[in-house]
Design an enzyme around this catalytic site. Structure first.
Site, PDB file in Angstrom:
ATOM      1  N   SER A 122       0.834  -1.194   0.000  1.00  0.00           N
ATOM      2  CA  SER A 122       0.000   0.000   0.000  1.00  0.00           C
ATOM      3  C   SER A 122       0.879   1.258   0.000  1.00  0.00           C
ATOM      4  CB  SER A 122      -0.961  -0.053   1.199  1.00  0.00           C
ATOM      5  OG  SER A 122      -2.014   0.873   1.053  1.00  0.00           O
ATOM      6  N   HIS A 151      -7.935  -5.618   0.063  1.00  0.00           N
ATOM      7  CA  HIS A 151      -6.671  -4.913   0.334  1.00  0.00           C
ATOM      8  C   HIS A 151      -5.923  -5.709   1.408  1.00  0.00           C
ATOM      9  CE1 HIS A 151      -4.177  -1.358  -0.102  1.00  0.00           C
ATOM     10  NE2 HIS A 151      -4.155  -1.154   1.202  1.00  0.00           N
ATOM     11  N   ASP A 210     -10.018  -4.984  -4.275  1.00  0.00           N
ATOM     12  CA  ASP A 210      -9.425  -4.011  -3.353  1.00  0.00           C
ATOM     13  C   ASP A 210     -10.296  -2.755  -3.288  1.00  0.00           C
ATOM     14  OD1 ASP A 210      -7.834  -2.129  -2.002  1.00  0.00           O
ATOM     15  OD2 ASP A 210      -5.982  -3.004  -2.759  1.00  0.00           O
TER      16      ASP A 210
END
Length: 220
Positions: free
Chosen positions: A116, A201, A170
């Site tokens: 991320s 995610h 996600d």
């Protein structure tokens, strides 16, 4: 000189000459990915894993709450990264790279990895680094400050392997944004190894296996 971030360090055996600097996501810390090392099933060659803790700072999309973050993200229909914060974190990671070199890891034996926000900083730093590194691993992420990469990229890492992995579902960083980043990287001549998994995610067992195989290959 930028500060040296606190970090969790794990060496798979004595005398490592390879290093993986692995950056966590927003609101997490260096503990996030350290437990995955045994599941990677890496060869017995000694590797030092460095899991740094991002600085604590207010994050706009979370109401200004202070948390570990590599950069701020604005609120609104289009969530944009704070360029100043991205570049500040790039300097922090460059400091960690320099320390690994002082400890015996050549640049070509070093991987920058991240999830991320951490993956965004791994791409930001790795593609601008002036020495060829072993590769960049970017998980569930995107390319920050994308419009400036062509001008700022360092030729030394034009052929560095890039592993990008993303979840089909996600909700935090939509798959389309990651695909857009992949397309831009490929248009600039980067070799991107792309993986997509039926997950949100997060990280999946299949992804962990693929990460282990990729790390074994680039650090062979």
């Amino acid at each position: 000189m930028a500060e040296i971030l606190d970090a969790i360090e794990i060496e798979t055996a004595n005398g490592p000459q390879s290093s993986v600097i692995w950056l966590h996501g927003l609101g997490a810390d260096g503990n996030d990915f350290a437990p995955l090392i045994p599941a990677l099933q890496l060869p017995k060659a000694p590797i030092r894993f460095v899991f740094p803790h991002a600085p604590v700072q207010p994050v706009t999309i979370n109401g200004g709450m202070r948390m570990r973050a590599w950069y701020d993200i604005s609120d609104g229909a289009i969530r944009r990264e704070d360029e100043h914060g991205v570049r500040a974190s790039q300097k922090l990671i460059e400091t960690l790279i320099a320390r690994e070199k002082r400890r015996g890891t050549e640049a070509k034996r070093l991987v920058l990895a991240g999830f991320s926000q951490g993956g965004a900083i791994a791409l930001q730093t790795g593609l601008r680094h002036p020495e060829r590194i072993a590769g960049v691993m970017a998980l569930s992420t995107y390319l920050p400050i994308a419009d400036k990469l062509a001008a700022e990229a360092n030729a030394a890492n034009r052929d560095a392997p890039i592993f990008m992995a993303h979840g089909s579902y996600d909700p935090v960083i939509p798959l389309a944004r990651a695909e857009q980043s992949r397309g831009l990287l490929q248009s600039l001549g980067y070799a991107v190894e792309w993986r997509e998994y039926p997950m949100p995610h997060s990280v999946s067992p299949g992804e962990v296996a693929d990460i282990g195989a990729w790390l074994s290959k680039v650090l062979a």
